[in-house]
Scaffold this motif. Structure first.
Motif, PDB file in Angstrom:
ATOM      1  N   ILE A 186      29.618 -53.313 -54.856  1.00  0.00           N
ATOM      2  CA  ILE A 186      28.885 -54.337 -54.114  1.00  0.00           C
ATOM      3  C   ILE A 186      27.632 -54.651 -54.911  1.00  0.00           C
ATOM      4  N   TYR A 187      27.481 -55.918 -55.266  1.00  0.00           N
ATOM      5  CA  TYR A 187      26.335 -56.371 -56.046  1.00  0.00           C
ATOM      6  C   TYR A 187      25.448 -57.255 -55.173  1.00  0.00           C
ATOM      7  N   THR A 188      24.162 -56.926 -55.133  1.00  0.00           N
ATOM      8  CA  THR A 188      23.228 -57.658 -54.286  1.00  0.00           C
ATOM      9  C   THR A 188      21.988 -58.073 -55.072  1.00  0.00           C
ATOM     10  N   THR A 189      21.208 -58.945 -54.462  1.00  0.00           N
ATOM     11  CA  THR A 189      19.871 -59.270 -54.974  1.00  0.00           C
ATOM     12  C   THR A 189      18.876 -59.050 -53.847  1.00  0.00           C
ATOM     13  N   ASN A 190      17.698 -58.601 -54.200  1.00  0.00           N
ATOM     14  CA  ASN A 190      16.598 -58.401 -53.248  1.00  0.00           C
ATOM     15  C   ASN A 190      16.975 -57.508 -52.071  1.00  0.00           C
ATOM     16  N   SER A 191      17.606 -56.374 -52.340  1.00  0.00           N
ATOM     17  CA  SER A 191      18.005 -55.454 -51.274  1.00  0.00           C
ATOM     18  C   SER A 191      16.888 -54.480 -50.951  1.00  0.00           C
ATOM     19  N   SER A 192      16.773 -54.143 -49.681  1.00  0.00           N
ATOM     20  CA  SER A 192      15.822 -53.115 -49.256  1.00  0.00           C
ATOM     21  C   SER A 192      16.416 -51.737 -49.538  1.00  0.00           C
ATOM     22  N   ASP A 193      15.594 -50.720 -49.414  1.00  0.00           N
ATOM     23  CA  ASP A 193      16.075 -49.350 -49.596  1.00  0.00           C
ATOM     24  C   ASP A 193      17.152 -49.018 -48.567  1.00  0.00           C
ATOM     25  N   GLU A 244      25.948 -60.694 -53.592  1.00  0.00           N
ATOM     26  CA  GLU A 244      26.433 -61.584 -54.637  1.00  0.00           C
ATOM     27  C   GLU A 244      27.935 -61.430 -54.867  1.00  0.00           C
ATOM     28  N   GLN A 245      28.415 -60.159 -54.799  1.00  0.00           N
ATOM     29  CA  GLN A 245      29.818 -59.888 -55.114  1.00  0.00           C
ATOM     30  C   GLN A 245      30.266 -58.603 -54.429  1.00  0.00           C
ATOM     31  N   ILE A 246      31.498 -58.596 -53.955  1.00  0.00           N
ATOM     32  CA  ILE A 246      32.151 -57.379 -53.466  1.00  0.00           C
ATOM     33  C   ILE A 246      33.510 -57.333 -54.144  1.00  0.00           C
ATOM     34  N   LYS A 247      33.817 -56.190 -54.769  1.00  0.00           N
ATOM     35  CA  LYS A 247      35.110 -56.094 -55.441  1.00  0.00           C
ATOM     36  C   LYS A 247      35.527 -54.636 -55.603  1.00  0.00           C
TER      37      LYS A 247
END
Length: 72
Positions: free
Chosen positions: A14-21, A3-6
């Motif tokens: 680093i912001y994500t959705t539905n990430s695996s382990d 979703e976002q890298i900053k």
């Protein structure tokens, strides 16, 4: 999905959705490496701050050159 890298407070975010382990582990590793790498030179760095409250991860040489202080 990323979703976002900053950069925030001298570190990588680093912001994500539905990430695996596995993806979460890779992100944690990248964040750790970034928090120990100078943003200017790419050499070993430490979190530093200037008198205006700006945070950066900097090598000792750049920290001195840019009038930053290492955060303990």
């Amino acid at each position: 999905k990323i979703e976002q890298i900053k950069e925030k407070f001298g570190g990588l975010r680093i912001y994500t959705t539905n990430s695996s382990d596995y993806v979460y582990g890779v992100i944690c590793l990248a964040s750790h490496i970034a928090s120990n790498t100078c943003q200017v030179t790419g050499t070993i760095g430490k979190l530093s701050r200037d008198t205006h409250g700006t945070f950066m991860t900097l090598s000792e040489d750049k920290r001195n050159e840019m009038s930053f202080t290492e955060i303990q």
